[in-house]
Scaffold this active site. Structure first.
Site, PDB file in Angstrom:
ATOM      1  N   PHE A 152      97.655 -49.598  23.583  1.00  0.00           N
ATOM      2  CA  PHE A 152      97.074 -49.881  24.892  1.00  0.00           C
ATOM      3  C   PHE A 152      97.270 -51.369  25.163  1.00  0.00           C
ATOM      4  O   PHE A 152      96.675 -52.212  24.495  1.00  0.00           O
ATOM      5  CB  PHE A 152      95.592 -49.550  24.966  1.00  0.00           C
ATOM      6  CG  PHE A 152      95.013 -49.819  26.333  1.00  0.00           C
ATOM      7  CD1 PHE A 152      95.167 -48.901  27.357  1.00  0.00           C
ATOM      8  CD2 PHE A 152      94.355 -51.005  26.603  1.00  0.00           C
ATOM      9  CE1 PHE A 152      94.669 -49.164  28.636  1.00  0.00           C
ATOM     10  CE2 PHE A 152      93.852 -51.275  27.861  1.00  0.00           C
ATOM     11  CZ  PHE A 152      94.002 -50.356  28.881  1.00  0.00           C
ATOM     12  N   ASP A 237      99.249 -58.531  20.314  1.00  0.00           N
ATOM     13  CA  ASP A 237      98.320 -58.401  21.424  1.00  0.00           C
ATOM     14  C   ASP A 237      96.903 -58.499  20.864  1.00  0.00           C
ATOM     15  O   ASP A 237      96.397 -57.564  20.246  1.00  0.00           O
ATOM     16  CB  ASP A 237      98.533 -57.060  22.126  1.00  0.00           C
ATOM     17  CG  ASP A 237      97.615 -56.874  23.331  1.00  0.00           C
ATOM     18  OD1 ASP A 237      96.581 -57.573  23.418  1.00  0.00           O
ATOM     19  OD2 ASP A 237      97.908 -56.013  24.176  1.00  0.00           O
ATOM     20  N   LYS A 266      90.350 -61.275  27.996  1.00  0.00           N
ATOM     21  CA  LYS A 266      88.971 -60.820  27.859  1.00  0.00           C
ATOM     22  C   LYS A 266      88.024 -61.958  27.475  1.00  0.00           C
ATOM     23  O   LYS A 266      87.522 -62.665  28.329  1.00  0.00           O
ATOM     24  CB  LYS A 266      88.891 -59.640  26.906  1.00  0.00           C
ATOM     25  CG  LYS A 266      89.597 -58.404  27.450  1.00  0.00           C
ATOM     26  CD  LYS A 266      89.245 -57.157  26.721  1.00  0.00           C
ATOM     27  CE  LYS A 266      90.034 -55.955  27.221  1.00  0.00           C
ATOM     28  NZ  LYS A 266      89.762 -55.566  28.607  1.00  0.00           N
TER      29      LYS A 266
END
Length: 412
Positions: A152, A237, A266
């Site tokens: 993801f 990531d 984030k």
């Protein structure tokens, strides 16, 4: 006061009114729990009807420092009084310092600021391809990137092109070519996928959306060895796993691995505003030329001010240590709960698989919310737990105790 709602129907008060309005004017791309939040402090949030909840999701790591951390709020307030945006047509006085702090925090050489995590991933893909053509000499238009199954990395068209999640892909094609997907955790399959046209391997050190999937011991180190041997970039990531969540500034540090590029997001915005970045080797990021890539809001003074404050909070190492220590305690206690078939974790971040005889992940999350704890399911049977890193030992115990009571309540 804990929640007593029966589900999505039959809601009353301001919660019911707000959800009805959302149903009328919103879109159905999310399926949120029937909770309408209006205030948050630290690890706790309050809904529009005055019910309090322990936040055990923390915005998928965007709220690593809790809600309205005073240092971050003060940094934002202070910057709001001077300058918020200039566009990158000009320099601003906050961005250089932020770039220096983030590079020093992550042990990297250069920082490309963006806004969202998906933008950071898209940027890393462009940089890797340009590096492949301009430095490695890959044939024009032939560059390929190896990715992992279960990944993801966002929901843009290019990113879902290499997803294997049907919810992310169905009806959104045609897709962007140039990606080779191999099973996550299988270094031999990855090695077999590397060709003379491979310019990068893009991986999550721990797969978050997939259910906090931790790869086999030594996997990331072997990927690093293979990529270095073949002169292929390793792009990690760390949008969910980085900035303290896994118990280190970068999750890949726990494997003793240094990537060529990292994508961050984030938590980099401290739960105040979207901030992301690609950080890594200067010779790799340096392939970009003026006009080839940019962002109107990327690196704006407000984002830089908050990002600098985030770097300051992480600079002491205290939050990383808290994630390790509290995560160890939570993991030991979670492993002893009946009704779970698996517990996976990294730092203060867990994916717990619910026994189908007990219920679905969604049913567990609804019951948790009734009892005053907010979490979110993924892939049907898994519940993700990622409370803010500022959570206390007592709050961690409350989370585990509430989950245990929930599983007992739902058990046949």
């Amino acid at each position: 006061m804990t929640a007593t709602f029966p589900g999505r129907t039959g809601l009353s008060g301001r919660t019911g009114d707000a959800i009805a309005l959302a149903d009328r004017f919103g879109t159905a791309n999310y399926a949120p729990l029937p909770v309408v939040l209006s205030e948050g402090t630290g690890a706790w949030v309050t809904d529009v009807d005055g019910r309090r909840y322990l936040d055990a999701l923390a915005g998928y790591s965007a709220l690593n420092f809790g809600h309205r951390h005073p240092v971050l709020v003060e940094a934002a307030h202070r910057q709001l009084e001077s300058l918020t945006l200039t566009a990158r047509a000009f320099h601003n006085d906050r961005l250089p310092g932020f770039q220096q702090q983030l590079a020093e925090l992550t042990g990297t050489e250069a920082v490309l600021p963006m806004n969202t995590g998906a933008e950071a991933v898209e940027s890393a893909i462009k940089v890797a391809r340009a590096w492949g053509y301009r430095v490695r000499g890959v044939r024009p238009g032939a560059a390929r990137i190896v990715v992992a199954g279960g990944n993801f990395h966002g929901r843009t068209t290019t990113v879902v092109s290499f997803s294997d999640d049907p919810d992310a892909r169905t009806d959104f094609g045609p897709f962007t070519p140039g990606f080779d997907r191999v099973p996550y955790g299988d270094a031999a399959a990855l090695a077999a996928a590397l060709t003379e046209d491979t310019v990068a391997v893009l991986l999550e050190p721990v797969q978050g959306e997939a259910g906090v999937i931790v790869p086999p011991e030594g996997y990331l180190a072997e990927v690093r060895r293979l990529t270095a041997e073949r002169d292929v970039l390793l792009v990690c990531d760390e949008i969910q796993s980085g900035l303290g969540r896994a118990g280190a500034t970068l999750c890949s540090d726990l494997s003793g691995v240094r990537a060529d590029l990292y994508t961050l997001g984030k938590a980099l915005g401290g739960g105040v505003l979207p901030v992301s970045a690609v950080v890594g080797r200067r010779d790799v990021l340096g392939v970009l030329r003026p006009g080839e890539h940019g962002s109107t809001f990327g690196g704006n003074p407000l984002a830089a001010a908050v990002g600098s404050a985030v770097c300051g909070l992480l600079g002491t190492g205290e939050l990383q240590a808290a994630a390790r220590d509290l995560g160890r305690r939570a993991g030991e206690r979670l492993a002893g709960l009946p009704g779970l078939t698996a517990v996976r974790g990294a730092g203060l971040w867990f994916g717990v698989d619910v026994d189908p005889a007990v219920g679905t992940g969604r049913e567990v999350c609804v019951e948790l919310a009734r009892r005053g704890v907010l979490a979110k399911e993924t892939h049907g049977s898994t519940v993700r737990l990622s409370p803010p890193l500022v959570v206390t030992r007592e709050e961690v115990d409350l989370l585990v105790d509430t989950l245990g009571a929930t599983l007992e309540h739902l058990a046949p």
